[in-house]
Design a protein around this motif. Structure first.
Motif, PDB file in Angstrom:
ATOM      1  N   HIS A 150       5.796   3.402 -10.857  1.00 38.55           N
ATOM      2  CA  HIS A 150       5.534   3.191  -9.435  1.00 38.55           C
ATOM      3  C   HIS A 150       6.461   4.075  -8.598  1.00 38.55           C
ATOM      4  O   HIS A 150       7.604   4.326  -8.974  1.00 38.55           O
ATOM      5  CB  HIS A 150       5.763   1.721  -9.065  1.00 38.55           C
ATOM      6  CG  HIS A 150       4.785   0.797  -9.714  1.00 38.55           C
ATOM      7  ND1 HIS A 150       3.490   0.660  -9.274  1.00 38.55           N
ATOM      8  CD2 HIS A 150       4.900  -0.028 -10.776  1.00 38.55           C
ATOM      9  CE1 HIS A 150       2.847  -0.203 -10.033  1.00 38.55           C
ATOM     10  NE2 HIS A 150       3.688  -0.640 -10.954  1.00 38.55           N
ATOM     11  N   SER A 161       3.912   6.533 -16.984  1.00 42.02           N
ATOM     12  CA  SER A 161       3.466   6.164 -15.635  1.00 42.02           C
ATOM     13  C   SER A 161       4.503   5.248 -15.008  1.00 42.02           C
ATOM     14  O   SER A 161       5.171   4.476 -15.704  1.00 42.02           O
ATOM     15  CB  SER A 161       2.114   5.459 -15.701  1.00 42.02           C
ATOM     16  OG  SER A 161       1.118   6.331 -16.192  1.00 42.02           O
ATOM     17  N   SER A 193       0.811  -1.220   0.000  1.00 39.29           N
ATOM     18  CA  SER A 193       0.000   0.000   0.000  1.00 39.29           C
ATOM     19  C   SER A 193       0.848   1.274   0.000  1.00 39.29           C
ATOM     20  O   SER A 193       0.326   2.360  -0.248  1.00 39.29           O
ATOM     21  CB  SER A 193      -0.953   0.010   1.206  1.00 39.29           C
ATOM     22  OG  SER A 193      -0.244   0.233   2.412  1.00 39.29           O
ATOM     23  N   ARG A 194       2.151   1.145   0.274  1.00 35.99           N
ATOM     24  CA  ARG A 194       3.041   2.317   0.248  1.00 35.99           C
ATOM     25  C   ARG A 194       3.406   2.734  -1.178  1.00 35.99           C
ATOM     26  O   ARG A 194       3.942   3.812  -1.398  1.00 35.99           O
ATOM     27  CB  ARG A 194       4.329   2.035   1.018  1.00 35.99           C
ATOM     28  CG  ARG A 194       4.150   1.681   2.477  1.00 35.99           C
ATOM     29  CD  ARG A 194       3.760   2.899   3.301  1.00 35.99           C
ATOM     30  NE  ARG A 194       3.626   2.559   4.705  1.00 35.99           N
ATOM     31  CZ  ARG A 194       4.496   2.907   5.635  1.00 35.99           C
ATOM     32  NH1 ARG A 194       5.565   3.595   5.321  1.00 35.99           N
ATOM     33  NH2 ARG A 194       4.294   2.555   6.882  1.00 35.99           N
ATOM     34  N   TYR A 195       3.128   1.868  -2.145  1.00 30.47           N
ATOM     35  CA  TYR A 195       3.491   2.135  -3.536  1.00 30.47           C
ATOM     36  C   TYR A 195       2.296   2.718  -4.274  1.00 30.47           C
ATOM     37  O   TYR A 195       1.173   2.234  -4.138  1.00 30.47           O
ATOM     38  CB  TYR A 195       3.943   0.841  -4.223  1.00 30.47           C
ATOM     39  CG  TYR A 195       5.174   0.232  -3.602  1.00 30.47           C
ATOM     40  CD1 TYR A 195       6.428   0.410  -4.160  1.00 30.47           C
ATOM     41  CD2 TYR A 195       5.077  -0.528  -2.430  1.00 30.47           C
ATOM     42  CE1 TYR A 195       7.559  -0.148  -3.583  1.00 30.47           C
ATOM     43  CE2 TYR A 195       6.205  -1.090  -1.844  1.00 30.47           C
ATOM     44  CZ  TYR A 195       7.435  -0.892  -2.426  1.00 30.47           C
ATOM     45  OH  TYR A 195       8.561  -1.443  -1.848  1.00 30.47           O
ATOM     46  N   ARG A 196       2.540   3.755  -5.040  1.00 28.64           N
ATOM     47  CA  ARG A 196       1.472   4.383  -5.808  1.00 28.64           C
ATOM     48  C   ARG A 196       1.931   4.582  -7.246  1.00 28.64           C
ATOM     49  O   ARG A 196       3.126   4.494  -7.534  1.00 28.64           O
ATOM     50  CB  ARG A 196       1.072   5.702  -5.175  1.00 28.64           C
ATOM     51  CG  ARG A 196       2.205   6.722  -5.126  1.00 28.64           C
ATOM     52  CD  ARG A 196       1.815   7.937  -4.297  1.00 28.64           C
ATOM     53  NE  ARG A 196       2.808   8.991  -4.368  1.00 28.64           N
ATOM     54  CZ  ARG A 196       3.260   9.656  -3.320  1.00 28.64           C
ATOM     55  NH1 ARG A 196       2.824   9.371  -2.106  1.00 28.64           N
ATOM     56  NH2 ARG A 196       4.149  10.615  -3.469  1.00 28.64           N
ATOM     57  N   VAL A 197       1.003   4.859  -8.117  1.00 36.01           N
ATOM     58  CA  VAL A 197       1.333   5.128  -9.518  1.00 36.01           C
ATOM     59  C   VAL A 197       1.349   6.634  -9.728  1.00 36.01           C
ATOM     60  O   VAL A 197       0.401   7.337  -9.359  1.00 36.01           O
ATOM     61  CB  VAL A 197       0.322   4.455 -10.469  1.00 36.01           C
ATOM     62  CG1 VAL A 197       0.615   4.845 -11.914  1.00 36.01           C
ATOM     63  CG2 VAL A 197       0.362   2.941 -10.298  1.00 36.01           C
ATOM     64  N   GLU A 198       2.434   7.121 -10.285  1.00 38.15           N
ATOM     65  CA  GLU A 198       2.552   8.521 -10.642  1.00 38.15           C
ATOM     66  C   GLU A 198       2.923   8.607 -12.118  1.00 38.15           C
ATOM     67  O   GLU A 198       3.177   7.588 -12.762  1.00 38.15           O
ATOM     68  CB  GLU A 198       3.618   9.203  -9.775  1.00 38.15           C
ATOM     69  CG  GLU A 198       3.260   9.199  -8.297  1.00 38.15           C
ATOM     70  CD  GLU A 198       4.241   9.977  -7.448  1.00 38.15           C
ATOM     71  OE1 GLU A 198       5.279  10.450  -7.984  1.00 38.15           O
ATOM     72  OE2 GLU A 198       3.982  10.116  -6.243  1.00 38.15           O
ATOM     73  N   TRP A 219      11.433   5.368  -6.760  1.00 43.31           N
ATOM     74  CA  TRP A 219      10.522   5.299  -7.904  1.00 43.31           C
ATOM     75  C   TRP A 219      11.151   4.488  -9.035  1.00 43.31           C
ATOM     76  O   TRP A 219      12.273   4.002  -8.929  1.00 43.31           O
ATOM     77  CB  TRP A 219      10.174   6.712  -8.401  1.00 43.31           C
ATOM     78  CG  TRP A 219      11.291   7.425  -9.123  1.00 43.31           C
ATOM     79  CD1 TRP A 219      12.409   7.963  -8.562  1.00 43.31           C
ATOM     80  CD2 TRP A 219      11.396   7.657 -10.531  1.00 43.31           C
ATOM     81  NE1 TRP A 219      13.206   8.533  -9.542  1.00 43.31           N
ATOM     82  CE2 TRP A 219      12.603   8.356 -10.755  1.00 43.31           C
ATOM     83  CE3 TRP A 219      10.575   7.339 -11.620  1.00 43.31           C
ATOM     84  CZ2 TRP A 219      13.009   8.746 -12.026  1.00 43.31           C
ATOM     85  CZ3 TRP A 219      10.987   7.735 -12.892  1.00 43.31           C
ATOM     86  CH2 TRP A 219      12.190   8.437 -13.074  1.00 43.31           C
ATOM     87  N   ALA A 279       7.343   5.032  -4.193  1.00 42.96           N
ATOM     88  CA  ALA A 279       7.098   4.790  -2.769  1.00 42.96           C
ATOM     89  C   ALA A 279       7.994   5.720  -1.962  1.00 42.96           C
ATOM     90  O   ALA A 279       8.969   5.291  -1.342  1.00 42.96           O
ATOM     91  CB  ALA A 279       7.360   3.332  -2.409  1.00 42.96           C
TER      92      ALA A 279
END
Length: 197
Positions: free
Chosen positions: A171, A169, A154-159, A181, A173
């Motif tokens: 990943h 795009s 859950s600490r990883y997001r898509v930017e 990243w 964190a």
């Protein structure tokens, strides 16, 4: 659920089936260039005491991925037996980690980078006392991140950001001042997902 630190969690994660990953995973409309990928190895070394992971901030003058947060590692040289040997050699050079201190657990499937490398992540446990020492000219900083951050999907997001006249795009964190990243985040997310499986 965030897994508690345990070397056994890493061992079990390596038994979870998964295919290779790529910097292109989140960008299916971008075709990877043709050509042979150069072999490389990186070392994801977790300390036996608490699972803290050794990372580097690459020097700003490097040709590939300058200034980025990365696992110690690099391309497979002629004198390296394989990607594992390359990862251990580079970890010794970049952060002063003696290969004799590393209990090797295994590898993850290769990760394809936009810079043309097939990077094999090597997973290991650091035994005994170890303080990372950055190699001048290649590493601006050597540091550790807590296992609870690295191992929590859950600490990883898509930017996304502008890249080669389009959007890319990826990943990420981030942790405090460290912007984890790209390829490193994607590799570690793959490991985190295996631990959570």
């Amino acid at each position: 659920m965030i897994p508690d630190w345990s070397p056994d969690r890493l061992r079990r994660a390596l038994t979870v089936a998964a295919g290779p990953s790529s910097d292109y995973d989140l960008n299916p409309d971008v075709a990877p260039p043709a050509g042979t990928l150069r072999a490389a190895g990186v070392l994801a070394a977790f300390h036996e005491d608490d699972g803290r992971l050794v990372l580097t901030k690459r020097a700003s003058g490097l040709r590939h991925h300058p200034g980025q947060i990365a696992l110690p590692g690099g391309k497979v040289d002629a004198g390296d037996a394989d990607a594992i040997a390359a990862a251990l050699r580079e970890a010794r050079e970049e952060v002063g980690l003696d290969p004799a201190q590393v209990d090797l657990l295994g590898t993850l499937p290769p990760h394809r980078t936009v810079t043309g490398f097939a990077v094999t992540p090597v997973i290991g446990i650091i035994r005994g006392s170890f303080q990372p020492r950055p190699e001048p000219g290649e590493v601006d900083e050597a540091f550790t991140l807590p296992f609870a951050h690295v191992a929590d999907p859950s600490r990883y997001r898509v930017e996304r950001r502008r890249w080669r006249e389009g959007w890319r795009s990826y990943h990420a964190a981030p942790f405090g001042p460290y912007y984890l990243w790209g390829a490193t985040a994607r590799v570690l997310l793959g490991l985190a997902r295996r631990m959570a499986a």
